[in-house]
Design a protein around this motif. Structure first.
Motif, PDB file in Angstrom:
ATOM      1  N   ALA A  64      41.393  35.334  30.965  1.00 23.39           N
ATOM      2  CA  ALA A  64      40.303  34.438  31.370  1.00 23.39           C
ATOM      3  C   ALA A  64      39.745  33.681  30.169  1.00 23.39           C
ATOM      4  O   ALA A  64      39.515  32.463  30.242  1.00 23.39           O
ATOM      5  N   LEU A  65      39.532  34.376  29.057  1.00 22.50           N
ATOM      6  CA  LEU A  65      39.021  33.704  27.856  1.00 22.50           C
ATOM      7  C   LEU A  65      40.010  32.680  27.323  1.00 22.50           C
ATOM      8  O   LEU A  65      39.616  31.601  26.856  1.00 22.50           O
ATOM      9  N   TYR A  66      41.283  32.993  27.394  1.00 22.89           N
ATOM     10  CA  TYR A  66      42.297  32.031  26.955  1.00 22.89           C
ATOM     11  C   TYR A  66      42.233  30.762  27.809  1.00 22.89           C
ATOM     12  O   TYR A  66      42.314  29.650  27.290  1.00 22.89           O
ATOM     13  N   HIS A  67      42.085  30.932  29.116  1.00 24.88           N
ATOM     14  CA  HIS A  67      41.993  29.771  30.005  1.00 24.88           C
ATOM     15  C   HIS A  67      40.741  28.948  29.707  1.00 24.88           C
ATOM     16  O   HIS A  67      40.782  27.715  29.739  1.00 24.88           O
ATOM     17  N   LEU A  68      39.630  29.617  29.396  1.00 27.70           N
ATOM     18  CA  LEU A  68      38.412  28.888  29.042  1.00 27.70           C
ATOM     19  C   LEU A  68      38.597  28.109  27.747  1.00 27.70           C
ATOM     20  O   LEU A  68      38.165  26.966  27.629  1.00 27.70           O
ATOM     21  N   MET A 126      41.626  33.022  38.258  1.00 27.34           N
ATOM     22  CA  MET A 126      42.937  32.558  37.803  1.00 27.34           C
ATOM     23  C   MET A 126      43.678  33.678  37.078  1.00 27.34           C
ATOM     24  O   MET A 126      44.885  33.863  37.276  1.00 27.34           O
ATOM     25  N   ALA A 127      42.964  34.420  36.240  1.00 31.99           N
ATOM     26  CA  ALA A 127      43.581  35.528  35.503  1.00 31.99           C
ATOM     27  C   ALA A 127      44.070  36.608  36.461  1.00 31.99           C
ATOM     28  O   ALA A 127      45.179  37.134  36.296  1.00 31.99           O
ATOM     29  N   ILE A 128      43.268  36.937  37.456  1.00 36.43           N
ATOM     30  CA  ILE A 128      43.666  37.955  38.426  1.00 36.43           C
ATOM     31  C   ILE A 128      44.892  37.500  39.204  1.00 36.43           C
ATOM     32  O   ILE A 128      45.838  38.276  39.400  1.00 36.43           O
ATOM     33  N   ASP A 129      44.913  36.239  39.621  1.00 33.63           N
ATOM     34  CA  ASP A 129      46.088  35.724  40.330  1.00 33.63           C
ATOM     35  C   ASP A 129      47.324  35.717  39.436  1.00 33.63           C
ATOM     36  O   ASP A 129      48.430  36.000  39.896  1.00 33.63           O
ATOM     37  N   GLN A 130      47.138  35.426  38.167  1.00 34.49           N
ATOM     38  CA  GLN A 130      48.264  35.440  37.227  1.00 34.49           C
ATOM     39  C   GLN A 130      48.801  36.862  37.076  1.00 34.49           C
ATOM     40  O   GLN A 130      50.015  37.078  37.069  1.00 34.49           O
ATOM     41  N   ILE A 131      47.919  37.826  36.975  1.00 34.69           N
ATOM     42  CA  ILE A 131      48.346  39.227  36.873  1.00 34.69           C
ATOM     43  C   ILE A 131      49.085  39.647  38.138  1.00 34.69           C
ATOM     44  O   ILE A 131      50.126  40.311  38.076  1.00 34.69           O
ATOM     45  N   LYS A 132      48.581  39.244  39.288  1.00 40.41           N
ATOM     46  CA  LYS A 132      49.238  39.589  40.555  1.00 40.41           C
ATOM     47  C   LYS A 132      50.648  39.027  40.624  1.00 40.41           C
ATOM     48  O   LYS A 132      51.553  39.660  41.166  1.00 40.41           O
ATOM     49  N   TYR A 138      53.387  46.900  41.958  1.00 41.04           N
ATOM     50  CA  TYR A 138      52.135  47.669  41.985  1.00 41.04           C
ATOM     51  C   TYR A 138      51.180  47.126  43.050  1.00 41.04           C
ATOM     52  O   TYR A 138      51.212  45.941  43.393  1.00 41.04           O
ATOM     53  N   ASP A 139      50.331  47.986  43.551  1.00 39.95           N
ATOM     54  CA  ASP A 139      49.385  47.661  44.617  1.00 39.95           C
ATOM     55  C   ASP A 139      48.168  46.941  44.031  1.00 39.95           C
ATOM     56  O   ASP A 139      47.178  47.564  43.657  1.00 39.95           O
ATOM     57  N   CYS A 140      48.254  45.633  43.953  1.00 35.40           N
ATOM     58  CA  CYS A 140      47.189  44.835  43.336  1.00 35.40           C
ATOM     59  C   CYS A 140      45.909  44.854  44.160  1.00 35.40           C
ATOM     60  O   CYS A 140      44.820  44.721  43.611  1.00 35.40           O
ATOM     61  N   ARG A 141      46.024  45.021  45.454  1.00 26.90           N
ATOM     62  CA  ARG A 141      44.822  45.098  46.294  1.00 26.90           C
ATOM     63  C   ARG A 141      43.976  46.301  45.875  1.00 26.90           C
ATOM     64  O   ARG A 141      42.764  46.195  45.732  1.00 26.90           O
ATOM     65  N   THR A 142      44.611  47.426  45.640  1.00 26.87           N
ATOM     66  CA  THR A 142      43.899  48.628  45.198  1.00 26.87           C
ATOM     67  C   THR A 142      43.383  48.455  43.769  1.00 26.87           C
ATOM     68  O   THR A 142      42.254  48.834  43.463  1.00 26.87           O
TER      69      THR A 142
END
Length: 138
Positions: free
Chosen positions: A73-77, A35-41, A48-52
């Motif tokens: 991620a910790l905030y979501h937990l 979820m955190a990675i998707d939020q950053i994307k 920016y090239d999120c895949r890289t």
């Protein structure tokens, strides 16, 4: 995975992490990371090239991105476990991460992250006209 288990040792004690995620095999933690990675994307993916960024492993990872991914991620937990009792530190670090992502995503703050190529870049402004472009020189 982009985040290693040892990455959490810098930001949170193992006892607290085990209280936040008591699921088998830390399934909730893995979900919070995705979820955190998707939020950053969503914030920086147009520039920016999120895949890289997120395919890097080990020492090739951008440590600041690792840090804010863990913060989010910790905030979501915490939000799942005790939404009204989120520690002030967690809430502030989450807000700092969002502020940085917004600034980098809209271009007001520069970052050394790998940028998208010219073909992939999604500009903030798009000019469209129904009229044919006119190149008159006199």
């Amino acid at each position: 995975m982009f985040i290693n288990e040892s990455d959490y040792d810098v930001q949170v004690r193992q006892e607290i992490l085990s209280l936040l995620d008591s699921s088998e095999g830390n399934a909730n933690l893995g979900t919070a990371e995705r979820m955190a990675i998707d939020q950053i994307k969503q914030y920086i993916g147009g520039r920016y090239d999120c895949r890289t960024i997120f395919s890097a492993t080990g020492d090739d990872r951008d440590l600041f991105i690792v840090m804010i991914t863990i913060d989010i991620a910790l905030y979501h937990l915490w939000s799942k476990r005790a939404p009204r009792k989120i520690p002030e530190l967690r809430a502030q670090r989450y807000q700092d991460a969002l502020d940085w992502l917004k600034a980098v995503g809209d271009g007001t703050l520069q970052s050394d992250l790998p940028q998208l190529g010219d073909d992939d870049y999604k500009s903030d402004i798009s000019i469209v006209s129904r009229y044919k472009q006119n190149f008159n020189k006199y």
